[in-house]
Design a protein around this motif. Structure first.
Motif, PDB file in Angstrom:
ATOM      1  N   LEU A 252       0.840  -1.202   0.000  1.00  0.00           N
ATOM      2  CA  LEU A 252       0.000   0.000   0.000  1.00  0.00           C
ATOM      3  C   LEU A 252       0.880   1.260   0.000  1.00  0.00           C
ATOM      4  O   LEU A 252       0.577   2.240  -0.689  1.00  0.00           O
ATOM      5  CB  LEU A 252      -0.931  -0.002   1.207  1.00  0.00           C
ATOM      6  N   LYS A 253       1.973   1.212   0.747  1.00  0.00           N
ATOM      7  CA  LYS A 253       2.911   2.342   0.769  1.00  0.00           C
ATOM      8  C   LYS A 253       3.561   2.518  -0.601  1.00  0.00           C
ATOM      9  O   LYS A 253       3.794   3.653  -1.047  1.00  0.00           O
ATOM     10  CB  LYS A 253       3.979   2.126   1.842  1.00  0.00           C
ATOM     11  N   ALA A 254       3.865   1.395  -1.260  1.00  0.00           N
ATOM     12  CA  ALA A 254       4.489   1.460  -2.582  1.00  0.00           C
ATOM     13  C   ALA A 254       3.537   2.059  -3.613  1.00  0.00           C
ATOM     14  O   ALA A 254       3.953   2.804  -4.502  1.00  0.00           O
ATOM     15  CB  ALA A 254       4.937   0.063  -3.020  1.00  0.00           C
ATOM     16  N   ILE A 255       2.238   1.738  -3.495  1.00  0.00           N
ATOM     17  CA  ILE A 255       1.248   2.351  -4.391  1.00  0.00           C
ATOM     18  C   ILE A 255       1.165   3.851  -4.128  1.00  0.00           C
ATOM     19  O   ILE A 255       1.149   4.665  -5.058  1.00  0.00           O
ATOM     20  CB  ILE A 255      -0.128   1.681  -4.216  1.00  0.00           C
ATOM     21  N   ALA A 256       1.146   4.236  -2.862  1.00  0.00           N
ATOM     22  CA  ALA A 256       1.091   5.655  -2.508  1.00  0.00           C
ATOM     23  C   ALA A 256       2.307   6.414  -3.037  1.00  0.00           C
ATOM     24  O   ALA A 256       2.202   7.578  -3.438  1.00  0.00           O
ATOM     25  CB  ALA A 256       0.992   5.811  -0.992  1.00  0.00           C
ATOM     26  N   GLY A 258       3.891   5.670  -5.744  1.00  0.00           N
ATOM     27  CA  GLY A 258       3.951   5.580  -7.195  1.00  0.00           C
ATOM     28  C   GLY A 258       4.919   4.526  -7.708  1.00  0.00           C
ATOM     29  O   GLY A 258       5.253   4.504  -8.902  1.00  0.00           O
ATOM     30  N   GLU A 259       5.378   3.627  -6.833  1.00  0.00           N
ATOM     31  CA  GLU A 259       6.322   2.579  -7.239  1.00  0.00           C
ATOM     32  C   GLU A 259       5.616   1.295  -7.666  1.00  0.00           C
ATOM     33  O   GLU A 259       6.211   0.457  -8.341  1.00  0.00           O
ATOM     34  CB  GLU A 259       7.281   2.271  -6.095  1.00  0.00           C
ATOM     35  N   MET A 260       4.373   1.150  -7.282  1.00  0.00           N
ATOM     36  CA  MET A 260       3.582  -0.042  -7.572  1.00  0.00           C
ATOM     37  C   MET A 260       2.202   0.449  -8.010  1.00  0.00           C
ATOM     38  O   MET A 260       1.705   1.457  -7.493  1.00  0.00           O
ATOM     39  CB  MET A 260       3.493  -0.904  -6.301  1.00  0.00           C
ATOM     40  N   VAL A 261       1.584  -0.237  -8.967  1.00  0.00           N
ATOM     41  CA  VAL A 261       0.318   0.286  -9.492  1.00  0.00           C
ATOM     42  C   VAL A 261      -0.909  -0.435  -8.953  1.00  0.00           C
ATOM     43  O   VAL A 261      -2.018   0.110  -8.980  1.00  0.00           O
ATOM     44  CB  VAL A 261       0.299   0.223 -11.038  1.00  0.00           C
ATOM     45  N   GLN A 262      -0.726  -1.657  -8.443  1.00  0.00           N
ATOM     46  CA  GLN A 262      -1.901  -2.439  -8.032  1.00  0.00           C
ATOM     47  C   GLN A 262      -1.494  -3.526  -7.046  1.00  0.00           C
ATOM     48  O   GLN A 262      -0.408  -4.098  -7.125  1.00  0.00           O
ATOM     49  CB  GLN A 262      -2.534  -3.103  -9.261  1.00  0.00           C
ATOM     50  N   THR A 263      -2.378  -3.777  -6.092  1.00  0.00           N
ATOM     51  CA  THR A 263      -2.321  -4.994  -5.302  1.00  0.00           C
ATOM     52  C   THR A 263      -3.748  -5.522  -5.186  1.00  0.00           C
ATOM     53  O   THR A 263      -4.714  -4.758  -5.269  1.00  0.00           O
ATOM     54  CB  THR A 263      -1.701  -4.769  -3.910  1.00  0.00           C
ATOM     55  N   ILE A 264      -3.871  -6.814  -5.030  1.00  0.00           N
ATOM     56  CA  ILE A 264      -5.176  -7.446  -4.893  1.00  0.00           C
ATOM     57  C   ILE A 264      -5.341  -7.842  -3.436  1.00  0.00           C
ATOM     58  O   ILE A 264      -4.552  -8.628  -2.919  1.00  0.00           O
ATOM     59  CB  ILE A 264      -5.308  -8.690  -5.803  1.00  0.00           C
ATOM     60  N   THR A 299      -5.852   0.160  -6.267  1.00  0.00           N
ATOM     61  CA  THR A 299      -4.966   1.007  -7.060  1.00  0.00           C
ATOM     62  C   THR A 299      -4.922   2.388  -6.394  1.00  0.00           C
ATOM     63  O   THR A 299      -5.559   2.599  -5.350  1.00  0.00           O
ATOM     64  CB  THR A 299      -5.480   1.141  -8.508  1.00  0.00           C
ATOM     65  N   LYS A 300      -4.240   3.325  -7.019  1.00  0.00           N
ATOM     66  CA  LYS A 300      -4.185   4.681  -6.448  1.00  0.00           C
ATOM     67  C   LYS A 300      -5.580   5.307  -6.364  1.00  0.00           C
ATOM     68  O   LYS A 300      -5.823   6.182  -5.521  1.00  0.00           O
ATOM     69  CB  LYS A 300      -3.262   5.567  -7.274  1.00  0.00           C
ATOM     70  N   ASP A 301      -6.512   4.829  -7.218  1.00  0.00           N
ATOM     71  CA  ASP A 301      -7.846   5.432  -7.261  1.00  0.00           C
ATOM     72  C   ASP A 301      -8.679   5.133  -6.012  1.00  0.00           C
ATOM     73  O   ASP A 301      -9.524   5.941  -5.628  1.00  0.00           O
ATOM     74  CB  ASP A 301      -8.600   4.955  -8.508  1.00  0.00           C
ATOM     75  N   ASN A 302      -8.468   3.959  -5.407  1.00  0.00           N
ATOM     76  CA  ASN A 302      -9.261   3.607  -4.216  1.00  0.00           C
ATOM     77  C   ASN A 302      -8.386   3.336  -2.991  1.00  0.00           C
ATOM     78  O   ASN A 302      -8.858   2.788  -1.996  1.00  0.00           O
ATOM     79  CB  ASN A 302     -10.173   2.415  -4.495  1.00  0.00           C
ATOM     80  N   LEU A 303      -7.122   3.705  -3.073  1.00  0.00           N
ATOM     81  CA  LEU A 303      -6.165   3.417  -2.006  1.00  0.00           C
ATOM     82  C   LEU A 303      -6.610   3.982  -0.665  1.00  0.00           C
ATOM     83  O   LEU A 303      -6.418   3.339   0.377  1.00  0.00           O
ATOM     84  CB  LEU A 303      -4.788   3.985  -2.388  1.00  0.00           C
TER      85      LEU A 303
END
Length: 308
Positions: A252-256, A258-264, A299-303
């Motif tokens: 989640l930190k990586a998505i925030a 910008g290093e990762m785009v998605q996790t499930i 994703t960043k949209d619903n993080l």
């Protein structure tokens, strides 16, 4: 009388031996064996185990926890010990899904319930706490189909290859991506063993072979984080989309960042609580059924909904 003793004694010995071998030498214990694959694994090994221990204590369940430390032979020995002790139930997070089949079937024969979570055996009757791993792969494919450019190159890091969950995640990704975006090329798929270190090593090798990698899709977050480390080291993270599964805090930190785009999101807390609910039902003489917990794409949209 002596003749009768000569006849009965071997029969009695035989009955005792059979009873010990079958695990039916007495009344069923109230003990529950929890056979963990590896206590150092963040998601299944730690998060689920710790929540099961916490919640089970509130329910008064008697659970003994075992750690196979990633060794399938150790887990087989622990399973033999569990069967010999005739427990109320066995919770199994399998290292080798095929290797556990004979033990699960033996437990079926002697009436010991097997509960699996996170890592399943590949056959036999068991009560499963599951999430649809094929669907997890599809969610990753759908994201990549929407975001990747024409003719993109993708590599895939599979989890431990002999586990059904790993195979299903890979199958879901591959089939959905091929159906929606046949122009995207999957350059390679390798077994990353759900390991951050293994993922770093494999990704570094890929980066030395392939001049253009547009996405690294991973069967769990630890591998995704390892891939990110390798990409950053090679100065090739910019423009490369990295996806994982589990929604661990670091992902989640990586998505925030910008290093990762998605996790499930695989809801480990809900999985653990469902295991305890099943065990409580068993302890009360009930017959529980499988529990399925859905995956969610983050994703960043619903993080913001998932960050603590």
């Amino acid at each position: 009388m002596n003749c009768l003793k000569k006849i009965l004694l071997p029969m009695i010995v035989l009955i005792v031996v059979i009873a010990v071998m079958t695990g039916c030498g007495g009344e069923r214990s109230d003990k529950i064996f929890y056979l963990n694959h590896d206590n150092t694994d963040f998601f299944g090994g730690m998060l689920i185990r710790e929540e099961v221990a916490r919640f089970a204590q509130t329910k008064g369940l008697n659970i003994d926890f075992y750690d196979a430390k990633g060794d399938s032979n150790t887990q087989m020995d622990q399973m033999k010990e569990a069967l010999k002790n005739n427990p109320q139930a066995i919770v199994l997070l399998a290292i080798d899904g095929d290797g556990m089949i004979p033990f699960v079937k033996r437990a079926n024969e002697i009436g010991i319930p097997i509960v699996t979570v996170n890592r399943d055996a590949n056959d036999g009757e068991r009560i499963r706490v599951t999430s649809d791993d094929f669907e997890a792969g599809k969610l990753q494919a759908n994201y990549m189909a929407q975001k990747l450019p024409q003719g993109a190159n993708v590599v895939y890091l599979e989890g431990t290859a002999n586990l059904l969950l790993s195979q299903k995640r890979w199958d879901g990704f591959k089939k959905e991506l091929n159906a929606k975006r046949p122009d995207i090329q999957i350059l390679d798929m390798q077994d990353g063993k759900f390991s951050k270190a293994e993922a770093m090593k494999i990704t570094a090798l890929w980066l030395s072979i392939y001049p253009k990698i547009d996405a690294v899709v991973c069967g769990n977050d630890q591998m995704a984080l390892g891939a990110i480390a390798a990409l950053k080291s090679a100065n090739r993270l910019t423009g490369c989309l990295v996806s994982g599964i589990d929604a661990v805090d670091d992902a989640l930190k990586a998505i925030a960042a910008g290093e990762m785009v998605q996790t499930i999101k695989q809801d480990g807390i809900k999985q653990a609580d469902s295991v305890v609910e099943i065990l409580e039902t068993i302890s009360k003489g009930g017959k529980p059924t499988d529990i399925e917990i859905p995956y969610t794409s983050i994703t960043k949209d619903n993080l913001a909904q998932f960050k603590k």
